[in-house]
Design a protein around this motif. Structure first.
Motif, PDB file in Angstrom:
ATOM      1  N   UNK A 117     -49.231  17.958   1.088  1.00  0.00           N
ATOM      2  CA  UNK A 117     -48.906  18.086   2.507  1.00  0.00           C
ATOM      3  C   UNK A 117     -49.165  16.736   3.158  1.00  0.00           C
ATOM      4  N   UNK A 118     -48.190  16.256   3.955  1.00  0.00           N
ATOM      5  CA  UNK A 118     -48.230  14.909   4.508  1.00  0.00           C
ATOM      6  C   UNK A 118     -48.115  14.887   6.024  1.00  0.00           C
ATOM      7  N   UNK A 119     -48.497  13.742   6.605  1.00  0.00           N
ATOM      8  CA  UNK A 119     -48.419  13.501   8.036  1.00  0.00           C
ATOM      9  C   UNK A 119     -47.123  12.819   8.450  1.00  0.00           C
ATOM     10  N   UNK A 120     -46.201  12.566   7.512  1.00  0.00           N
ATOM     11  CA  UNK A 120     -44.997  11.817   7.846  1.00  0.00           C
ATOM     12  C   UNK A 120     -43.880  12.140   6.864  1.00  0.00           C
ATOM     13  N   UNK A 121     -42.631  11.846   7.275  1.00  0.00           N
ATOM     14  CA  UNK A 121     -41.474  12.096   6.417  1.00  0.00           C
ATOM     15  C   UNK A 121     -41.309  11.049   5.331  1.00  0.00           C
ATOM     16  N   UNK A 122     -41.819   9.855   5.542  1.00  0.00           N
ATOM     17  CA  UNK A 122     -41.772   8.813   4.512  1.00  0.00           C
ATOM     18  C   UNK A 122     -43.058   8.010   4.608  1.00  0.00           C
ATOM     19  N   UNK A 123     -43.550   7.584   3.477  1.00  0.00           N
ATOM     20  CA  UNK A 123     -44.870   6.950   3.489  1.00  0.00           C
ATOM     21  C   UNK A 123     -45.868   7.994   3.928  1.00  0.00           C
ATOM     22  N   UNK A 124     -46.540   7.732   5.024  1.00  0.00           N
ATOM     23  CA  UNK A 124     -47.470   8.727   5.534  1.00  0.00           C
ATOM     24  C   UNK A 124     -48.706   8.857   4.671  1.00  0.00           C
ATOM     25  N   UNK A 125     -49.585   9.754   5.045  1.00  0.00           N
ATOM     26  CA  UNK A 125     -50.838   9.943   4.347  1.00  0.00           C
ATOM     27  C   UNK A 125     -50.946  11.374   3.849  1.00  0.00           C
ATOM     28  N   UNK A 126     -51.456  11.521   2.644  1.00  0.00           N
ATOM     29  CA  UNK A 126     -51.641  12.817   2.013  1.00  0.00           C
ATOM     30  C   UNK A 126     -52.808  13.557   2.653  1.00  0.00           C
ATOM     31  N   UNK A 127     -52.561  14.757   3.166  1.00  0.00           N
ATOM     32  CA  UNK A 127     -53.611  15.608   3.721  1.00  0.00           C
ATOM     33  C   UNK A 127     -54.318  16.382   2.608  1.00  0.00           C
ATOM     34  N   UNK A 128     -53.545  16.945   1.693  1.00  0.00           N
ATOM     35  CA  UNK A 128     -54.099  17.722   0.595  1.00  0.00           C
ATOM     36  C   UNK A 128     -53.020  18.083  -0.390  1.00  0.00           C
ATOM     37  N   UNK A 129     -53.431  18.535  -1.563  1.00  0.00           N
ATOM     38  CA  UNK A 129     -52.460  18.924  -2.574  1.00  0.00           C
ATOM     39  C   UNK A 129     -53.129  19.311  -3.869  1.00  0.00           C
ATOM     40  N   UNK A 130     -52.310  19.655  -4.867  1.00  0.00           N
ATOM     41  CA  UNK A 130     -52.814  20.008  -6.180  1.00  0.00           C
ATOM     42  C   UNK A 130     -51.653  20.092  -7.165  1.00  0.00           C
ATOM     43  N   UNK A 131     -51.986  20.453  -8.397  1.00  0.00           N
ATOM     44  CA  UNK A 131     -50.981  20.625  -9.439  1.00  0.00           C
ATOM     45  C   UNK A 131     -50.724  22.112  -9.666  1.00  0.00           C
ATOM     46  N   UNK A 132     -49.664  22.381 -10.404  1.00  0.00           N
ATOM     47  CA  UNK A 132     -49.328  23.723 -10.856  1.00  0.00           C
ATOM     48  C   UNK A 132     -48.684  23.546 -12.220  1.00  0.00           C
ATOM     49  N   UNK A 133     -48.466  24.633 -12.939  1.00  0.00           N
ATOM     50  CA  UNK A 133     -47.838  24.542 -14.259  1.00  0.00           C
ATOM     51  C   UNK A 133     -46.492  23.841 -14.120  1.00  0.00           C
TER      52      UNK A 133
END
Length: 152
Positions: free
Chosen positions: A117-133
């Motif tokens: 999840x990001x703060x911008x449409x390009x570049x921007x900073x990652x708020x959070x995330x993870x992997x999945x299969x």
């Protein structure tokens, strides 16, 4: 001094869809919130310059983000996310996004394996995330995502 503790958790569910059929489902997966994600929440609560809101989701081919990451490993594409609280008394923020084959979010078959999840449409900073299969995603398939951040 109060002993109240405030916490935030994020979780997502990703479906790969071909026509009307779900061909891949991550199930609900909890995510990591990055250091910048927590800093932005602090700025937002204080109305401090530089605060940001989550506006986009991204898919990638890399591994799990760590707390100090600001980008998503192997990022494939970003698309706008729609935000909505579940009710006026909700303690959760729900984001939904569709990565549509009509928008050519992938130009060849990709093995996607992470989300952010990001703060911008390009570049921007990652708020959070993870992997999945890891899931194969073809150019004729859509990817639907529901992302929920819960506060307690």
């Amino acid at each position: 001094m109060s002993s109240d503790v405030v916490g935030v958790k994020g979780a997502f569910r990703l479906n790969i869809v071909e026509g009307d059929k779900i061909v891949g489902d991550s199930g609900w997966v909890q995510n990591l919130i990055t250091n910048e994600g927590f800093r932005s929440l602090t700025r937002l609560l204080g109305g401090i310059s530089g605060s940001s809101q989550i506006t986009h989701l991204a898919l990638g081919t890399g591994g799990a983000p760590i707390a100090t990451d600001t980008t998503l490993a192997g990022e494939v594409v970003k698309r706008a996310a729609v935000t909505a609280a579940t009710s006026s008394t909700s303690k959760a923020l729900q984001l939904t996004g569709t990565f549509s084959s009509a928008n050519s979010y992938v130009t060849s078959t990709q093995n996607i394996s992470n989300i952010g999840a990001f703060f911008s449409s390009s570049g921007g900073t990652l708020f959070g995330g993870n992997t999945f299969a890891s899931s194969s995603c073809a150019t004729n398939q859509d990817c639907n995502v529901t992302y929920v951040f819960s506060f307690s």
